[in-house]
Design a protein around this motif. Structure first.
Motif, PDB file in Angstrom:
ATOM      1  N   ALA A  75       0.825  -1.207   0.000  1.00 49.06           N
ATOM      2  CA  ALA A  75       0.000   0.000   0.000  1.00 49.06           C
ATOM      3  C   ALA A  75       0.860   1.258   0.000  1.00 49.06           C
ATOM      4  CB  ALA A  75      -0.918  -0.001   1.216  1.00 49.06           C
ATOM      5  N   VAL A  76       0.400   2.272  -0.740  1.00 47.95           N
ATOM      6  CA  VAL A  76       1.107   3.557  -0.782  1.00 47.95           C
ATOM      7  C   VAL A  76       0.477   4.458   0.281  1.00 47.95           C
ATOM      8  CG1 VAL A  76       1.810   5.494  -2.243  1.00 47.95           C
ATOM      9  CG2 VAL A  76       1.535   3.225  -3.231  1.00 47.95           C
ATOM     10  N   TRP A  77       1.015   4.365   1.495  1.00 52.01           N
ATOM     11  CA  TRP A  77       0.477   5.106   2.634  1.00 52.01           C
ATOM     12  C   TRP A  77       0.794   6.594   2.507  1.00 52.01           C
ATOM     13  CZ3 TRP A  77      -2.789   2.137   5.072  1.00 52.01           C
ATOM     14  CH2 TRP A  77      -2.537   0.765   5.170  1.00 52.01           C
ATOM     15  N   LEU A  78      -0.063   7.419   3.140  1.00 55.08           N
ATOM     16  CA  LEU A  78       0.130   8.870   3.081  1.00 55.08           C
ATOM     17  C   LEU A  78       0.987   9.393   4.237  1.00 55.08           C
ATOM     18  CD1 LEU A  78      -3.469  10.009   2.011  1.00 55.08           C
ATOM     19  CD2 LEU A  78      -1.493   9.494   0.564  1.00 55.08           C
ATOM     20  N   ASN A  79       1.039   8.679   5.349  1.00 56.20           N
ATOM     21  CA  ASN A  79       1.867   9.124   6.475  1.00 56.20           C
ATOM     22  C   ASN A  79       3.334   8.844   6.191  1.00 56.20           C
ATOM     23  OD1 ASN A  79      -0.789   9.176   7.537  1.00 56.20           O
ATOM     24  ND2 ASN A  79       0.008   9.055   9.608  1.00 56.20           N
ATOM     25  N   ALA A  80       4.173   9.853   6.467  1.00 54.87           N
ATOM     26  CA  ALA A  80       5.592   9.764   6.111  1.00 54.87           C
ATOM     27  C   ALA A  80       6.302   8.618   6.815  1.00 54.87           C
ATOM     28  CB  ALA A  80       6.290  11.087   6.441  1.00 54.87           C
ATOM     29  N   GLU A  81       5.875   8.286   8.047  1.00 52.64           N
ATOM     30  CA  GLU A  81       6.560   7.212   8.772  1.00 52.64           C
ATOM     31  C   GLU A  81       6.217   5.834   8.229  1.00 52.64           C
ATOM     32  OE1 GLU A  81       3.083   8.605  11.453  1.00 52.64           O
ATOM     33  OE2 GLU A  81       4.540   9.477  10.079  1.00 52.64           O
ATOM     34  N   MET A  82       5.174   5.742   7.398  1.00 52.31           N
ATOM     35  CA  MET A  82       4.802   4.453   6.811  1.00 52.31           C
ATOM     36  C   MET A  82       5.197   4.360   5.335  1.00 52.31           C
ATOM     37  SD  MET A  82       1.104   3.851   8.664  1.00 52.31           S
ATOM     38  CE  MET A  82       0.796   2.242   7.933  1.00 52.31           C
ATOM     39  N   ARG A  83       5.415   5.491   4.699  1.00 47.73           N
ATOM     40  CA  ARG A  83       5.889   5.535   3.301  1.00 47.73           C
ATOM     41  C   ARG A  83       6.665   6.837   3.173  1.00 47.73           C
ATOM     42  NH1 ARG A  83       6.005   2.745  -1.903  1.00 47.73           N
ATOM     43  NH2 ARG A  83       4.511   1.368  -0.918  1.00 47.73           N
ATOM     44  N   SER A  84       7.968   6.740   3.001  1.00 48.33           N
ATOM     45  CA  SER A  84       8.809   7.939   3.008  1.00 48.33           C
ATOM     46  C   SER A  84       8.430   8.882   1.864  1.00 48.33           C
ATOM     47  CB  SER A  84      10.282   7.555   2.881  1.00 48.33           C
ATOM     48  OG  SER A  84      10.566   7.143   1.553  1.00 48.33           O
ATOM     49  N   PRO A  85       8.690  10.190   2.027  1.00 44.80           N
ATOM     50  CA  PRO A  85       8.410  11.131   0.939  1.00 44.80           C
ATOM     51  C   PRO A  85       9.075  10.721  -0.374  1.00 44.80           C
ATOM     52  CG  PRO A  85       8.813  12.346   2.953  1.00 44.80           C
ATOM     53  CD  PRO A  85       9.098  10.902   3.259  1.00 44.80           C
ATOM     54  N   TYR A  86      10.282  10.157  -0.300  1.00 45.57           N
ATOM     55  CA  TYR A  86      10.952   9.721  -1.536  1.00 45.57           C
ATOM     56  C   TYR A  86      10.164   8.586  -2.204  1.00 45.57           C
ATOM     57  CZ  TYR A  86      14.061   7.362  -4.731  1.00 45.57           C
ATOM     58  OH  TYR A  86      14.565   6.756  -5.846  1.00 45.57           O
ATOM     59  N   GLU A  87       9.748   7.591  -1.391  1.00 49.82           N
ATOM     60  CA  GLU A  87       8.998   6.469  -1.962  1.00 49.82           C
ATOM     61  C   GLU A  87       7.651   6.934  -2.505  1.00 49.82           C
ATOM     62  OE1 GLU A  87       9.969   2.548   0.562  1.00 49.82           O
ATOM     63  OE2 GLU A  87       9.419   4.265   1.788  1.00 49.82           O
ATOM     64  N   PHE A  88       7.018   7.891  -1.828  1.00 53.39           N
ATOM     65  CA  PHE A  88       5.757   8.467  -2.292  1.00 53.39           C
ATOM     66  C   PHE A  88       5.980   9.168  -3.625  1.00 53.39           C
ATOM     67  CE2 PHE A  88       2.619  11.984  -2.334  1.00 53.39           C
ATOM     68  CZ  PHE A  88       1.449  11.265  -2.157  1.00 53.39           C
ATOM     69  N   TRP A  89       7.024   9.986  -3.693  1.00 52.27           N
ATOM     70  CA  TRP A  89       7.370  10.698  -4.929  1.00 52.27           C
ATOM     71  C   TRP A  89       7.609   9.692  -6.063  1.00 52.27           C
ATOM     72  CZ3 TRP A  89      11.212  10.977  -8.560  1.00 52.27           C
ATOM     73  CH2 TRP A  89      11.321  12.151  -9.315  1.00 52.27           C
ATOM     74  N   GLN A  90       8.363   8.636  -5.738  1.00 49.95           N
ATOM     75  CA  GLN A  90       8.721   7.652  -6.755  1.00 49.95           C
ATOM     76  C   GLN A  90       7.496   6.917  -7.289  1.00 49.95           C
ATOM     77  OE1 GLN A  90      12.054   7.459  -7.727  1.00 49.95           O
ATOM     78  NE2 GLN A  90      11.125   6.386  -9.446  1.00 49.95           N
ATOM     79  N   PHE A  91       6.501   6.676  -6.439  1.00 54.17           N
ATOM     80  CA  PHE A  91       5.255   6.039  -6.879  1.00 54.17           C
ATOM     81  C   PHE A  91       4.620   6.849  -8.006  1.00 54.17           C
ATOM     82  CE2 PHE A  91       0.572   6.042  -6.572  1.00 54.17           C
ATOM     83  CZ  PHE A  91       0.309   4.713  -6.858  1.00 54.17           C
TER      84      PHE A  91
END
Length: 417
Positions: free
Chosen positions: A246-262
């Motif tokens: 899952a692509v979580w919105l909270n930074a501690e569960m999905r880092s900003p870099y990983e979110f950006w990369q998604f």
């Protein structure tokens, strides 16, 4: 659709692709041009964070406030104890009050990035919890005053319930009550706050209609429902999921870099649509970028990733993620903002297999998957092909951080700590 709205909100919903259906376009439109109106979306607290699949609803609330109205985020402290059965094959695990409260605390962190709860304006957002009115309900009074307005025959006809029964999958009485409780939420929000609109994904249509009918019967008030499409990517995948979960919105569960990369990894065909839904860029610019071809579409994807990450995590986090990506992908470097696994000398002992390290780094879900990745030449160690699944990593090997890669787009750093 041919309806030409007068209100900024409905015009925005139609133009940007948010709108699947509405109980009464014209009635809602007239209500919205008559002044500031409250609307809500409910979010059950089934995890410590919402994921990307909820982002379309969050953006709807954001646009609702930006067009002069009052958004209400309703946390399901009460309804989470029951669990929404909509389009599920089985019953949700029941959560205790402490876990629900912990989940709500985690979810709340995201909303303030998108919605203003602190202004002195008339349309200052509200965050409410339906446990406030559901926890103290008297069962007999509720059955007599509310339950009598519901037809079991009609409830059985809703697609979310019917599909479960058609497959001969069990639907508990507990879950069957969920739609009554959600309908009661709308009644209470209308009674307490003058809320005239419930929004949600198209899977919530039956629940929303129930709330409208109940409120009309009990209070004789005119209220409305509006749904967004249930999004899938152009290749048919459900929004909110990626190769590693899952692509979580909270930074501690999905880092900003990983979110950006998604978002950087968005399929070409989805770029224009996602720009309209998940950013505030002008529609004509979204369409221009979405129509780009070849290498130019990659710059549009970077713009998409930057805009969405800025909204959630801030401009600095977005810029840092882009810089890391360019370092990793264009220059073959390590990139300081990659997801990082820190291993102690005690953990490593006499050595830890590279397969274990890959699993611990999150690049594979199991040892079997990690071994397959290596066997199929999909793994790299410091940008060199990793072919030995028996390789051992000890403290000496981590005298400086190493970079692990799974395919071309997923990377992690491993360091000694």
């Amino acid at each position: 659709m041919t309806y030409h709205p007068k209100s900024d909100f409905i015009a925005t919903m139609i133009e940007r692709g948010f709108l699947a259906d509405c109980t009464d376009y014209q009635g809602l439109d007239e209500a919205l041009i008559s002044g500031c109106k409250p609307a809500y979306i409910g979010f059950d607290a089934t995890a410590k964070s919402l994921h990307v699949g909820s982002l379309i609803q969050i953006m709807m609330l954001r646009w609702f406030q930006k067009t002069g109205h009052q958004p209400i985020t309703l946390m399901g402290g009460g309804t989470t104890k029951v669990g929404d059965p909509s389009f599920r094959a089985d019953e949700r695990p029941l959560l205790g009050p402490e876990q629900i409260d912990e989940n709500i605390a985690g979810i709340k962190k995201v909303f303030s990035a998108y919605i203003d709860y602190d202004s002195d304006a008339e349309n200052k957002a509200l965050m409410l919890n339906n446990a406030e009115w559901l926890d103290d309900l008297n069962y007999l009074d509720f059955l007599r005053d509310i339950g009598r307005h519901f037809s079991v025959n009609r409830m059985l006809s809703f697609e979310s319930v019917k599909s479960r029964l058609d497959r001969e999958q069990s639907l508990s009485f507990l879950e069957f009550n969920y739609m009554i409780l959600q309908a009661y939420d709308f009644l209470e929000l209308n009674r307490r706050y003058g809320c005239v609109l419930q929004m949600g994904g198209s899977d919530q249509w039956g629940n929303i209609v129930n709330g409208i009918d109940l409120t009309r019967r009990v209070l004789d008030h005119e209220i409305y429902g509006l749904t967004s499409p249930l999004l899938t990517t152009s290749d048919g995948k459900k929004m909110g999921k990626s190769q590693d979960g899952a692509v979580w919105l909270n930074a501690e569960m999905r880092s900003p870099y990983e979110f950006w990369q998604f978002w950087r990894n968005t399929t070409d065909a989805d770029v224009g649509r996602f720009l309209k839904l998940y950013t505030e860029m002008p529609v004509d610019e979204c369409e221009r970028l979405g129509a780009l071809q070849g290498s130019e579409i990659n710059e549009a994807k970077i713009r998409l990733a930057n805009e969405i990450t800025t909204l959630l995590h801030g401009a600095e986090a977005a810029a840092k993620a882009e810089a890391t990506a360019r370092e990793v992908f264009e220059k073959g470097g390590v990139g300081g903002d990659l997801p990082t696994l820190t291993l102690s000398a005690d953990e490593l002992g006499d050595g830890m297999s590279i397969v274990q390290v890959i699993v611990k780094s999150g690049l594979a879900k199991s040892g079997k998957e990690a071994k397959r990745l290596i066997a199929e030449n999909g793994a790299k160690l410091d940008d060199a092909p990793l072919t030995d699944a028996g390789l051992m990593i000890d403290a000496g090997a981590l005298s400086s951080p190493i970079k692990l890669s799974a395919g071309k787009k997923r990377h992690a750093l491993v360091q000694l700590g």
